[in-house]
Scaffold this motif. Sequence first.
Motif, PDB file in Angstrom:
ATOM      1  N   VAL A   1       5.016  -3.909   9.139  1.00 59.60           N
ATOM      2  CA  VAL A   1       5.207  -2.947   8.053  1.00 59.60           C
ATOM      3  C   VAL A   1       6.674  -2.909   7.634  1.00 59.60           C
ATOM      4  O   VAL A   1       7.577  -2.825   8.476  1.00 59.60           O
TER       5      VAL A   1
ATOM      6  N   VAL B   1       2.633   4.687   9.192  1.00 55.79           N
ATOM      7  CA  VAL B   1       3.357   3.438   9.436  1.00 55.79           C
ATOM      8  C   VAL B   1       3.299   3.063  10.914  1.00 55.79           C
ATOM      9  O   VAL B   1       3.057   1.899  11.266  1.00 55.79           O
TER      10      VAL B   1
ATOM     11  N   ASP C   1       3.778   9.989   6.378  1.00 54.26           N
ATOM     12  CA  ASP C   1       3.965   8.563   6.148  1.00 54.26           C
ATOM     13  C   ASP C   1       4.464   7.871   7.412  1.00 54.26           C
ATOM     14  O   ASP C   1       4.027   6.750   7.728  1.00 54.26           O
TER      15      ASP C   1
ATOM     16  N   ASP D   1       9.236  -0.909   4.793  1.00 51.38           N
ATOM     17  CA  ASP D   1       9.393   0.156   3.804  1.00 51.38           C
ATOM     18  C   ASP D   1       9.989  -0.441   2.533  1.00 51.38           C
ATOM     19  O   ASP D   1      11.115  -0.935   2.529  1.00 51.38           O
TER      20      ASP D   1
ATOM     21  N   THR E   1       0.819  -1.208   0.000  1.00 51.19           N
ATOM     22  CA  THR E   1       0.000   0.000   0.000  1.00 51.19           C
ATOM     23  C   THR E   1       0.848   1.251   0.000  1.00 51.19           C
ATOM     24  O   THR E   1       2.078   1.198   0.144  1.00 51.19           O
ATOM     25  N   TRP E   2       0.169   2.370  -0.157  1.00 49.57           N
ATOM     26  CA  TRP E   2       0.761   3.708  -0.104  1.00 49.57           C
ATOM     27  C   TRP E   2      -0.369   4.681   0.188  1.00 49.57           C
ATOM     28  O   TRP E   2      -1.545   4.356   0.050  1.00 49.57           O
TER      29      TRP E   2
ATOM     30  N   TYR F   1       5.136  -1.021   2.478  1.00 53.58           N
ATOM     31  CA  TYR F   1       4.639   0.358   2.389  1.00 53.58           C
ATOM     32  C   TYR F   1       5.552   1.174   1.481  1.00 53.58           C
ATOM     33  O   TYR F   1       6.777   1.161   1.630  1.00 53.58           O
TER      34      TYR F   1
END
Length: 390
Positions: A338, A328, A324, A340, A216-217, A310
């Motif tokens: 999560v 997170v 962000d 990155d 996701t983003w 993410y």
Amino acid sequence: MSRNLSLKSRYAVILILLSLIALMEARQPIPFFRLATFILVFLVFVDLASLLRGKWRDGLVVLASLAFGLCVFEGIATVLEPKTLLNVTKGWSVPQPIIGWGPEHPGRFHDERRDPKTGAVIYIADYTIDANLLRQTISSETGPAIVFFGDSFTFGLGVNDAETLPQAFSDLLDRKLRVLNIGFSGYGPQQFLRELETGLFDPLIGAQPRLFVFMTWAGLAVRTACKFFWVRGGPRYALENGQVALKGACYDDSSLRVREWLEDMASYRLFIEAYLQKLTHEDVELYVRVLLAAVHLAKEKYGVATLIPYIIASGYLVGTGFSDDEIVQRLRDGGAVVVDVSLAKEEAAGAKLIFKGDGHPTPLANRLRAEMLKNYVEQQMAGVLPSGPE
């Protein structure tokens, strides 16, 4: 006598113009049919104004002036609106119950996108959709599954079957585990949650999956908030008494008809829609809460952790009060794992990570992210991947 004939001919012209308006709106025979409709409406007002006198004429002159301005506005938008040259096999995406849309049937779908100015290829790909209406992923046919949920990034828009993120992940495991790709273009956290709530893919997922993955983003918050028109058939959630509650589809019948009419206007799409789609604090809060609801349900119903790759994408959170890092942390605090996967270092080094003119991940980006996920799961999530021969 001649005056009566003249009046009849002008009334006939008005009837013809009205018939053409009805034809344009019903058949939509040309891409810029709405501009043609506005021009025809302008001509109707002009013709009617020439037939009347007094206040009626004055009123019609005003309406004709407004219609002329709308024609100019729509004409400018038609010229300025970014164009796409997209050729996709028919049946690639059609309305579907529960989740809103998806492939119409199994088979092979060809997708070709070109630069509208130069004709240069942006990507050419073929998608194999299996009997379960999912993107083909070659992996073990039996055993507990690792399930990838998500949007076009997960599905692999623009890349061939062998180049998707789930397939790259399966290949890194020597295809010894069962890997499913449940992603599709345009999906968001709302589809992830609804798929779990309804058990839509439970027969495929099986009783004891190993891991759920949802890439996701922050930009997906626009979809959760139902701000894009193309999410119209998707599930809509809202916060009620602090809880995520299903409220039906994104658009009901009345709002859908209005939005459909507006969407056919280039001026609306270019000048107005972008403003309406701007994210708010409430939109991002809903996005986080819906995603966490799916994470919690995955744990409670399936007994499985959710890994969230993410991507940090600049610009989407401006003015929302979120960052962000905050998103997170909220996801981690809510029980998600999560990672990155922005690939910032690789991008700085000049790696080709997205298709220029499109923005979707390239095969290289998918391979790099698959490696990151495999390494993380091996090192931080004991028991998910087999430690030896199975």
